[in-house]
Write a protein that holds these residues in place. Structure first.
Motif, PDB file in Angstrom:
ATOM      1  N   LYS A 191     -11.805   3.823  13.040  1.00  0.00           N
ATOM      2  CA  LYS A 191     -11.357   3.671  14.405  1.00  0.00           C
ATOM      3  C   LYS A 191     -10.629   4.836  15.025  1.00  0.00           C
ATOM      4  O   LYS A 191      -9.809   5.226  14.468  1.00  0.00           O
ATOM      5  N   PRO A 192     -11.221   5.211  16.094  1.00  0.00           N
ATOM      6  CA  PRO A 192     -10.326   6.381  17.011  1.00  0.00           C
ATOM      7  C   PRO A 192      -9.344   6.197  17.513  1.00  0.00           C
ATOM      8  O   PRO A 192      -9.060   4.959  17.652  1.00  0.00           O
ATOM      9  N   GLY A 193      -8.459   6.944  17.618  1.00  0.00           N
ATOM     10  CA  GLY A 193      -7.321   6.874  18.492  1.00  0.00           C
ATOM     11  C   GLY A 193      -5.859   6.903  17.814  1.00  0.00           C
ATOM     12  O   GLY A 193      -4.994   7.114  18.355  1.00  0.00           O
ATOM     13  N   ILE A 194      -5.999   6.851  16.346  1.00  0.00           N
ATOM     14  CA  ILE A 194      -4.827   6.680  15.483  1.00  0.00           C
ATOM     15  C   ILE A 194      -3.880   7.941  15.733  1.00  0.00           C
ATOM     16  O   ILE A 194      -2.676   8.063  15.918  1.00  0.00           O
ATOM     17  N   ARG A 195      -4.591   9.146  15.865  1.00  0.00           N
ATOM     18  CA  ARG A 195      -3.756  10.348  16.138  1.00  0.00           C
ATOM     19  C   ARG A 195      -2.874  10.366  17.353  1.00  0.00           C
ATOM     20  O   ARG A 195      -1.764  10.740  17.436  1.00  0.00           O
ATOM     21  N   LEU A 196      -3.411  10.149  18.317  1.00  0.00           N
ATOM     22  CA  LEU A 196      -2.959   9.975  19.737  1.00  0.00           C
ATOM     23  C   LEU A 196      -1.884   8.783  19.528  1.00  0.00           C
ATOM     24  O   LEU A 196      -0.870   9.030  20.160  1.00  0.00           O
ATOM     25  N   GLN A 197      -2.194   7.542  18.918  1.00  0.00           N
ATOM     26  CA  GLN A 197      -1.237   6.609  18.840  1.00  0.00           C
ATOM     27  C   GLN A 197       0.170   7.103  18.109  1.00  0.00           C
ATOM     28  O   GLN A 197       1.204   6.549  18.472  1.00  0.00           O
ATOM     29  N   LEU A 198      -0.146   7.833  17.272  1.00  0.00           N
ATOM     30  CA  LEU A 198       1.018   8.407  16.531  1.00  0.00           C
ATOM     31  C   LEU A 198       1.595   9.951  17.099  1.00  0.00           C
ATOM     32  O   LEU A 198       2.404  10.596  16.597  1.00  0.00           O
ATOM     33  N   VAL A 206      -2.581  17.256   9.448  1.00  0.00           N
ATOM     34  CA  VAL A 206      -1.990  16.175   9.542  1.00  0.00           C
ATOM     35  C   VAL A 206      -2.002  15.779   7.855  1.00  0.00           C
ATOM     36  O   VAL A 206      -3.010  15.530   7.305  1.00  0.00           O
ATOM     37  N   VAL A 207      -0.676  15.646   7.399  1.00  0.00           N
ATOM     38  CA  VAL A 207      -0.409  15.269   5.767  1.00  0.00           C
ATOM     39  C   VAL A 207       0.180  13.962   5.883  1.00  0.00           C
ATOM     40  O   VAL A 207       1.426  13.830   6.339  1.00  0.00           O
ATOM     41  N   GLY A 277      -3.870   1.522   6.990  1.00  0.00           N
ATOM     42  CA  GLY A 277      -3.690   2.518   5.946  1.00  0.00           C
ATOM     43  C   GLY A 277      -5.048   3.560   5.719  1.00  0.00           C
ATOM     44  O   GLY A 277      -4.888   4.772   5.690  1.00  0.00           O
ATOM     45  N   LEU A 278      -6.025   2.828   5.609  1.00  0.00           N
ATOM     46  CA  LEU A 278      -7.342   3.545   5.443  1.00  0.00           C
ATOM     47  C   LEU A 278      -7.623   4.380   6.681  1.00  0.00           C
ATOM     48  O   LEU A 278      -7.971   5.487   6.164  1.00  0.00           O
ATOM     49  N   ASN A 279      -7.442   3.596   7.886  1.00  0.00           N
ATOM     50  CA  ASN A 279      -7.680   4.452   8.724  1.00  0.00           C
ATOM     51  C   ASN A 279      -6.893   5.631   9.096  1.00  0.00           C
ATOM     52  O   ASN A 279      -7.302   6.818   9.603  1.00  0.00           O
ATOM     53  N   LEU A 280      -5.567   5.538   8.736  1.00  0.00           N
ATOM     54  CA  LEU A 280      -4.636   7.012   8.695  1.00  0.00           C
ATOM     55  C   LEU A 280      -5.109   7.731   7.584  1.00  0.00           C
ATOM     56  O   LEU A 280      -5.111   9.053   7.899  1.00  0.00           O
ATOM     57  N   ILE A 281      -5.399   7.342   6.642  1.00  0.00           N
ATOM     58  CA  ILE A 281      -5.982   8.429   5.656  1.00  0.00           C
ATOM     59  C   ILE A 281      -7.028   9.090   6.157  1.00  0.00           C
ATOM     60  O   ILE A 281      -7.168  10.388   5.957  1.00  0.00           O
ATOM     61  N   TRP A 282      -7.971   8.273   6.714  1.00  0.00           N
ATOM     62  CA  TRP A 282      -9.340   8.762   7.080  1.00  0.00           C
ATOM     63  C   TRP A 282      -9.083   9.890   8.179  1.00  0.00           C
ATOM     64  O   TRP A 282      -9.729  10.897   8.273  1.00  0.00           O
ATOM     65  N   HIS A 283      -7.940   9.794   9.017  1.00  0.00           N
ATOM     66  CA  HIS A 283      -7.824  10.828  10.108  1.00  0.00           C
ATOM     67  C   HIS A 283      -6.866  11.769   9.767  1.00  0.00           C
ATOM     68  O   HIS A 283      -6.338  12.429  10.577  1.00  0.00           O
ATOM     69  N   ALA A 299      -8.837   9.013  -2.587  1.00  0.00           N
ATOM     70  CA  ALA A 299     -10.125   9.360  -3.351  1.00  0.00           C
ATOM     71  C   ALA A 299     -11.307   8.661  -3.152  1.00  0.00           C
ATOM     72  O   ALA A 299     -12.339   9.316  -3.006  1.00  0.00           O
ATOM     73  N   ALA A 300     -11.236   7.296  -2.986  1.00  0.00           N
ATOM     74  CA  ALA A 300     -12.553   6.546  -2.745  1.00  0.00           C
ATOM     75  C   ALA A 300     -13.026   7.021  -1.238  1.00  0.00           C
ATOM     76  O   ALA A 300     -14.214   6.726  -0.961  1.00  0.00           O
ATOM     77  N   LEU A 301     -12.171   7.483  -0.360  1.00  0.00           N
ATOM     78  CA  LEU A 301     -12.584   7.855   0.915  1.00  0.00           C
ATOM     79  C   LEU A 301     -13.179   9.321   0.921  1.00  0.00           C
ATOM     80  O   LEU A 301     -13.587   9.671   2.006  1.00  0.00           O
ATOM     81  N   GLY A 302     -12.928  10.125   0.131  1.00  0.00           N
ATOM     82  CA  GLY A 302     -13.390  11.472  -0.233  1.00  0.00           C
ATOM     83  C   GLY A 302     -12.395  12.470   0.630  1.00  0.00           C
ATOM     84  O   GLY A 302     -12.818  13.570   0.862  1.00  0.00           O
ATOM     85  N   VAL A 303     -10.953  11.914   0.790  1.00  0.00           N
ATOM     86  CA  VAL A 303      -9.969  12.951   1.394  1.00  0.00           C
ATOM     87  C   VAL A 303      -9.328  13.379   0.098  1.00  0.00           C
ATOM     88  O   VAL A 303      -9.005  12.815  -0.637  1.00  0.00           O
ATOM     89  N   PRO A 304      -8.997  14.779   0.656  1.00  0.00           N
ATOM     90  CA  PRO A 304      -8.298  15.661  -0.412  1.00  0.00           C
ATOM     91  C   PRO A 304      -6.740  14.966  -0.684  1.00  0.00           C
ATOM     92  O   PRO A 304      -6.194  14.460   0.012  1.00  0.00           O
ATOM     93  N   VAL A 305      -6.454  14.684  -1.883  1.00  0.00           N
ATOM     94  CA  VAL A 305      -5.346  13.865  -2.396  1.00  0.00           C
ATOM     95  C   VAL A 305      -4.811  14.519  -3.516  1.00  0.00           C
ATOM     96  O   VAL A 305      -5.561  14.814  -4.457  1.00  0.00           O
TER      97      VAL A 305
END
Length: 398
Positions: A191-198, A206-207, A277-283, A299-305
């Motif tokens: 879902k878009p917009g989480i970066r703007l929200q934060l 973003v880490v 949490g998943l949306n934050l990790i994805w973005h 790891a399941a989303l393919g995000v470097p961890v």
């Protein structure tokens, strides 16, 4: 997952009409799910949905600790809060477990479930044994402390955990394919917009960072040292912005006291309310965590961890490390050599995760629940199903 659609889990809501209750008693079993920790909420949501599709009633209890309550509300999950976190002391932990088990018993006696299911809820296990309710406990960390004198009826874990590492009877242990996070990550839609929200910009690196579970029995002081070193290392990079996800309010206060200048400058922030949490990790561009679930979600989303957990490394994390989906940070010197800081090229959609884990888990729960019902009930259900045009056996072998 559409968060606007509530999960219609049966707890202590309106009682159906007598005729409907009688039919439900023939057609359905009742599953008791206990949510003991924050990661259990997203994990059990799709399991509950699948059980309800198969005409099973689900009663949900939850411990009011960490973000369990907030996440249950975020997912609009119908539940009853029972008990709280009892603190870090071992004596307090044991007393708290026993107290919560006693608090659970009146609700369970009223609901009369056929099967108790959880992801390592010790309070549920105590209550189940006291009330002679068959139980299925799931776990994905073989070094979690078990009890020699009290065991669940069945146990379930990822297939990458070897039998030699298990404390349970292999004849009563089920092993599902993949990892726990595959159960719900496969349903994730960004879902878009989480970066703007934060208050974050698209050009920021973003880490997302998760502090250690310093009240857990498996906690290691070395993890605290590595977490502090990681924050210091990341804060020196101008383009990096840190989103910290503390496990409770006490931890949030400690973070703000330890690094006030990072918070005042906007270098580090804590979300003001619970986030997906998943949306934050994805973005995020990368994730650094001292815990297990967030690492495996990334790891399941393919995000470097990168894992900074320094307790005993479980089979699941070793498997993810071996397959290149997770990097283990073993000391402060690894921070500069192993962590690759930079913007991540985010694909339009997450990689398609395996859905076999969800299907396997639901099938085993249904099979166990059916095996606990009297044979006459199962024959009656099968007869009724056929009379309704359903050629489907309701029996299952466990």
């Amino acid at each position: 997952m559409n968060l606007k659609t509530p999960i219609q889990a049966l707890t202590l809501g309106p009682v159906p009409a007598k005729a409907e209750r009688c039919r439900a008693a023939r057609v359905k079993g009742k599953i008791w799910i206990d949510l003991d920790n924050s990661p259990h909420v997203p994990f059990f949501v799709p399991i509950i949905e699948e059980l309800q599709k198969r005409n099973y009633s689900v009663m949900v209890t939850a411990r009011d600790c960490f973000q369990v309550r907030e996440l249950a509300e975020l997912f609009q999950l119908n539940h009853k809060l029972i008990g709280r976190h009892s603190g870090k002391s071992k004596i307090h932990k044991v007393a708290g477990l026993c107290l919560r088990a006693l608090q659970l018993i009146p609700t369970v006696l009223k609901e009369k479930p056929d099967l108790a299911v959880s992801h390592c809820s010790r309070s549920q296990l105590i209550a189940s044994v006291c009330l002679r309710i068959p139980s299925l406990q799931m776990g994905d960390y073989e070094f979690a402390t078990g009890w020699a004198f009290i065991r669940p009826t069945w146990h379930m874990c990822p297939e990458v955990i070897p039998n030699s590492a298990l404390q349970s009877d292999s004849n009563r242990t089920f092993k599902y394919p993949g990892i726990k996070e595959d159960v719900y990550v496969s349903r994730f839609v960004p879902k878009p917009g989480i970066r703007l929200q934060l208050g974050l910009r698209e050009q920021d690196v973003v880490v997302t960072i998760r502090p250690p579970a310093n009240e857990a029995h498996y906690h290691s002081p070395k993890t605290d040292e590595l977490f502090e070193a990681a924050v210091e290392f990341l804060s020196k990079r101008a383009e990096v912005k840190l989103v910290a996800l503390p496990r409770n309010e006490k931890q949030a206060i400690c973070l703000r006291k330890r690094w006030p200048e990072l918070f005042s400058s906007g270098k580090m922030r804590i979300p003001e309310k619970v986030v997906d949490g998943l949306n934050l990790i994805w973005h995020s561009d990368l994730v650094i965590s001292a815990g297990g679930t967030m690492n495996r979600e990334a790891a399941a989303l393919g995000v470097p961890v990168y894992s900074i957990f320094r307790g005993e490394i479980g089979a699941v994390d070793r498997y993810l490390s071996k397959t290149g989906r997770l990097v283990l940070i073993e000391g402060c010197e690894d921070l500069g050599t192993k962590i690759l800081l930079g913007r991540r090229e985010r694909p339009a959609k997450p990689p398609r995760s395996h859905t076999a884990a969800l299907s396997y888990i639901v099938e085993r729960i249904v099979g166990i629940a059916e095996s606990q019902r009297p044979l006459s009930d199962r024959i009656e259900v099968t007869t009724e199903s056929k009379s309704n045009g359903e050629v489907r056996s309701q029996d299952a072998t466990v």
